[in-house]
Motif scaffolding. Sequence first.
Motif, short mmCIF file in Angstrom:
data_model
loop_
_atom_site.label_atom_id
_atom_site.label_comp_id
_atom_site.label_asym_id
_atom_site.label_seq_id
_atom_site.Cartn_x
_atom_site.Cartn_y
_atom_site.Cartn_z
N PHE A 17 0.87 -1.18 0.00
CA PHE A 17 0.00 0.00 0.00
C PHE A 17 0.91 1.23 0.00
CE2 PHE A 17 -3.01 -2.72 2.78
CZ PHE A 17 -3.70 -3.19 1.68
N SER A 18 0.55 2.25 -0.75
CA SER A 18 1.39 3.45 -0.80
C SER A 18 0.53 4.69 -0.61
CB SER A 18 2.10 3.52 -2.14
OG SER A 18 1.13 3.61 -3.17
N ILE A 19 1.17 5.82 -0.42
CA ILE A 19 0.40 7.07 -0.35
C ILE A 19 0.38 7.73 -1.73
CG2 ILE A 19 0.30 9.37 0.69
CD1 ILE A 19 1.30 8.02 3.30
N GLY A 20 1.54 7.85 -2.34
CA GLY A 20 1.60 8.34 -3.71
C GLY A 20 1.18 9.79 -3.87
N SER A 21 0.98 10.19 -5.10
CA SER A 21 0.63 11.57 -5.39
C SER A 21 -0.87 11.77 -5.53
CB SER A 21 1.32 12.01 -6.69
OG SER A 21 0.98 11.11 -7.74
N LEU A 22 -1.64 10.71 -5.30
CA LEU A 22 -3.09 10.79 -5.49
C LEU A 22 -3.74 11.84 -4.58
CD1 LEU A 22 -5.12 9.51 -7.33
CD2 LEU A 22 -5.32 7.59 -5.76
N PRO A 23 -3.40 11.91 -3.28
CA PRO A 23 -3.99 12.96 -2.43
C PRO A 23 -3.68 14.37 -2.97
CG PRO A 23 -2.93 11.28 -1.07
CD PRO A 23 -2.55 10.98 -2.50
N TYR A 24 -2.46 14.56 -3.43
CA TYR A 24 -2.05 15.85 -3.99
C TYR A 24 -2.87 16.16 -5.25
CZ TYR A 24 1.16 19.47 -5.74
OH TYR A 24 1.71 20.64 -6.21
N GLN A 25 -3.04 15.16 -6.09
CA GLN A 25 -3.81 15.36 -7.33
C GLN A 25 -5.27 15.66 -7.02
OE1 GLN A 25 -2.15 11.55 -9.23
NE2 GLN A 25 -2.68 12.79 -11.00
N GLY B 206 -2.68 14.07 2.68
CA GLY B 206 -3.01 12.65 2.56
C GLY B 206 -2.18 11.72 3.42
N THR B 207 -1.03 12.17 3.87
CA THR B 207 -0.13 11.28 4.62
C THR B 207 -0.79 10.73 5.88
OG1 THR B 207 1.72 12.61 3.81
CG2 THR B 207 2.19 11.07 5.61
N ALA B 208 -1.47 11.60 6.62
CA ALA B 208 -2.06 11.20 7.91
C ALA B 208 -3.27 10.28 7.74
CB ALA B 208 -2.44 12.45 8.70
N ASP B 209 -3.87 10.26 6.54
CA ASP B 209 -5.09 9.47 6.35
C ASP B 209 -4.84 7.97 6.19
OD1 ASP B 209 -6.67 11.80 6.34
OD2 ASP B 209 -6.35 12.08 4.19
N ALA B 210 -3.65 7.61 5.70
CA ALA B 210 -3.42 6.23 5.27
C ALA B 210 -3.68 5.20 6.37
CB ALA B 210 -1.99 6.08 4.73
N LEU B 211 -2.97 5.32 7.48
CA LEU B 211 -3.08 4.29 8.51
C LEU B 211 -4.47 4.25 9.15
CD1 LEU B 211 -1.22 2.09 9.30
CD2 LEU B 211 -0.22 3.56 11.06
N PRO B 212 -5.07 5.40 9.54
CA PRO B 212 -6.44 5.34 10.07
C PRO B 212 -7.43 4.64 9.12
CG PRO B 212 -5.48 7.47 10.55
CD PRO B 212 -4.50 6.75 9.65
N LEU B 213 -7.33 4.89 7.83
CA LEU B 213 -8.22 4.23 6.87
C LEU B 213 -8.03 2.72 6.89
CD1 LEU B 213 -7.84 6.67 3.82
CD2 LEU B 213 -10.01 6.14 4.99
N LEU B 214 -6.78 2.29 6.83
CA LEU B 214 -6.49 0.86 6.79
C LEU B 214 -6.88 0.19 8.10
CD1 LEU B 214 -3.00 1.09 5.00
CD2 LEU B 214 -5.14 0.26 3.99
#
Lengths: 371, 371
Positions: free
Chosen positions: B226-234, B248-256
Amino acid sequence: DISVRDYQTSHRTIVLPGLINVAAFVPGLVSNGSSDLYSVTKASIAAGFSMIRVMPLGKTGSITDAISLKVAQQNSKRGSYCDFNFSVTATSNNANQISHVAGEVGSLFIPFNHLSDNISKVAAVEAHFDAWPTHKPIITDARTSDLASILLLASLHSRRIHVTAVSTKDDIKLIALGKEKGLKVTCDVSVYSLYLSQKDYPGCQFLPAIEDQVALWEHLETIDVFSIGSLPYQLAHFLQKPTDAAVGTADALPLLLTSVTEGKLTLEDIKTRLHDKPMEIFELHDQVGTSLEVEIDRPYAVPASEFWSPFSGKVMRGAVQRVTFQSKVVCLDGALLPDLPKGSDMSTHGAMPPPAVLSSPPTKPVHSSMA
Amino acid sequence: DISVRDYQTSHRTIVLPGLINVAAFVPGLVSNGSSDLYSVTKASIAAGFSMIRVMPLGKTGSITDAISLKVAQQNSKRGSYCDFNFSVTATSNNANQISHVAGEVGSLFIPFNHLSDNISKVAAVEAHFDAWPTHKPIITDARTSDLASILLLASLHSRRIHVTAVSTKDDIKLIALGKEKGLKVTCDVSVYSLYLSQKDYPGCQFLPAIEDQVALWEHLETIDVFSIGSLPYQLAHFLQKPTDAAVGTADALPLLLTSVTEGKLTLEDIKTRLHDKPMEIFELHDQVGTSLEVEIDRPYAVPASEFWSPFSGKVMRGAVQRVTFQSKVVCLDGALLPDLPKGSDMSTHGAMPPPAVLSSPPTKPVHSSMA
Ligand SMILES: [Zn+2]
Ligand SMILES: [Zn+2]
Ligand SMILES: [Zn+2]
Ligand SMILES: [Zn+2]
Ligand SMILES: [Zn+2]
Ligand SMILES: [Zn+2]
Ligand SMILES: [Zn+2]
Ligand SMILES: [Zn+2]
């Protein structure tokens, strides 16, 4: 059997098995009442080709379903001078239908060029791979990334794939690399691509650039098959010349034989690429009682014929002297003898003959004489 | 060590190894004087990521030669809160130059999207494969035919390849098929692609369609990382929200983690895809003295933060409680403790540690308690 012309200059006569054109373009193949198949087979037998595999140019001449197949079969009832073999063409939405015609055609053609509804989507190609009988050949005209893409899919599905009308350095190199690494890929190059380039006809995008043509010759070992293809037709169209169905057919063998006299090819190179490999790749029957005699070394200017040719008037050193089809001489010195057309639809004759029958005798000089 | 909030509701605290974001987008990476790397590493460590692999979005944030690499290295001297790892980006004409920087970057990125001078030519990719050290990872964002094409080239060159930010049904299926047939391919999916689709944001082409998102979840076993990538920025850009580097960085782990509470994922699924597989694929050092504690099950509304988030106000059931980096607690309940940034450039630390060190202990609950 020294012919009348024997004393004019040094020459050799060679016996070859009946040749196979793996990509014969028949423009009106699926047009009701077309006599294009009749014309193409007539020109083919006179040029030494006793078997043609009919290939479309994009949508033109494409069998895509049971209806168009019926039209092609109907048109073939006009008669054919050599044997022929049809293919079904994949479209973006006929994956479900091709299995219905699979039993009546020789192979599946997956076009990537000249199609308005381009099948460039991996998923569509996937569907065709999954729908097509595993033992039947698949042919494609994919280039560059599309070529790499379909080679991968073929590899993942453990399918053999034949790439038709390769014309660029990058593509022939990719195929060479693929073969080296064990991919089950074969290819053909149109004879016109070996002898004509964009240097001769600037702006003619479907001809190879000169560096592409050089690369094709350098990769001769990678080229399994020489074909006629739709290139002569496309060139005639580009130059606004008459686009007869059979245009270019008569040029193939004289061009290749002339290269033999120049040391650029051997007779075995030609026999391999116009008979042995086509039979092997497309699992064709051997044609019993079929052979031709060609003469090489004697120079002559290509005479004007009923079909336009860019080589008309050029000096060649190889010609078809005699064609024997089903144990009867049907053609002498380029002229068809008056006889009924005897060719038949070999599309369903997919099985390989036993290996022993497969190997034809090596090319052998019948005689050679000095002027 | 039951925290203050322990009695509010049932929850568990889990210890995980320091996580790895294999695709951190740092917009100003190669812009003189940019503090984006500083910001992204700061947000990363607070979100549980102790190592980031910096990946560009097309030309934005791309290291393409020795000069841009120097700028990125200079920018990193501002300090970084977690370890980081640079890659060099292939362009259509830098195949000759990448070998000069190969020693100072962790991997080669071959982009097919967002680039005006698209590297879609097989020959250009070929040249990069031939120029890049055989033991170093190669990453690509190729899709559909381009993906198939580069998978073939990787296979022909016996190279491993990692596909980043996979977002469609066709691509994940092709990768699944490739893996099944023995291709050495791995992939990551952006966390946002698992939780947001074009159904949520119509017209947002870089988000998956809903059927693509369903396919991604169905192919969970095919997703290595799983990655963060540029999708949140886009997405922020598309919605005209502030495009902070760390969005987007802070969202990854809480979502998973919330998906764990819903039975859609296991903790092992997360640890595998945010630590074990990233280490293995990119041959990263284990980070000694680095771990995090996450809490799951307790519901909370995502608070507004300095960065815009589409999940702000949504209820989540997983949060980062404590981050330990280089044996010191650096972050508690999402707040960074006052300390100097201790991260370093790990781009050149390419060697795998011995296998024994590689396996980290399985995820284990520290304690669980009832309200
Ligand atoms: Zn003679
Ligand atoms: Zn399939
Ligand atoms: Zn034969
Ligand atoms: Zn038969
Ligand atoms: Zn607790
Ligand atoms: Zn190579
Ligand atoms: Zn670790
Ligand atoms: Zn090291």
